[in-house]
Enzyme design. Sequence first.
Site, mmCIF file in Angstrom:
data_model
loop_
_atom_site.group_PDB
_atom_site.id
_atom_site.type_symbol
_atom_site.label_atom_id
_atom_site.label_comp_id
_atom_site.label_asym_id
_atom_site.label_seq_id
_atom_site.Cartn_x
_atom_site.Cartn_y
_atom_site.Cartn_z
ATOM 1 C CB CYS A 1 14.291 11.774 58.761
ATOM 2 S SG CYS A 1 15.868 11.412 59.556
ATOM 3 C CB CYS B 1 15.388 20.104 61.501
ATOM 4 S SG CYS B 1 15.000 21.383 60.288
ATOM 5 C CB CYS C 1 21.786 13.818 62.503
ATOM 6 S SG CYS C 1 21.992 13.229 60.807
ATOM 7 C CB CYS C 2 18.835 18.246 62.213
ATOM 8 S SG CYS C 2 17.507 17.096 61.818
#
Length: 237
Positions: free
Chosen positions: A206, A231, A120-121
């Site tokens: 997050c 990340c 996702c990052c």
Amino acid sequence: MENTLKIEFDKLLEKASAGAFIDDFLEVISNRFPGEVIFSTSFSYEDQVVTHLIKNLNIDIFTLDTGRLFEQTYETWTSSRAFFKKTIKAYYPDPESLQQFVSDNGPDSFYQSVEQRKACCNIRKVIPLKKALHGYKVWITGLRSEHSAGRKEMPQLEWDPDHQIIKFHPILHWTTEQVTDYVKAHHLPYNHLHKKGFVSIGCEPCTRAIKEGEDFRAGRWWWEDADKKECGLHVHQ
């Protein structure tokens, strides 16, 4: 870095003491690489300080809009544009990649595993970062060594081999008190989540406020082990 530039940088770095040399250093960089220096902001306390330091220099500014930011972050973005009167370029995730990822995994799959969170990052931050840095030679950040154990030994000036760019962290050695005092002294706009225990502010799902006694990064990806809390935006050499 070519030798003449490194010598120039080293002379300025020798003068480092509580950030007193930063204005000179940033001016040297902007003059040495006109139109090729860029600063990444997430509108944190630190980034507001750096934005103020470069507001009259030939240094571009960008931010990554992941699509999952806090409303307070967008409010700070708006107030920053008005206050600093600087263009802030916005970079976004590729819509097709994001659509496919969410369709395949759901909107909150980052809670399921480190692999899902990093994927996702990667879509929301890492790939847009590469686009933002393309064509630039120097990347300025608001990183501070206090924010993470992995940043304690990080050099103030470094080469990022992944992005093939020089990185400079002008307030790396500033304390939290120095940063907040600077924000107050110059009446800079800031993200009001900082006043609610949010130290490192990222995407809303997050990030949480930290509790008394917790370290700076405890509020980021709090469900993961501490040694996995990066990340992929910063690769330190």
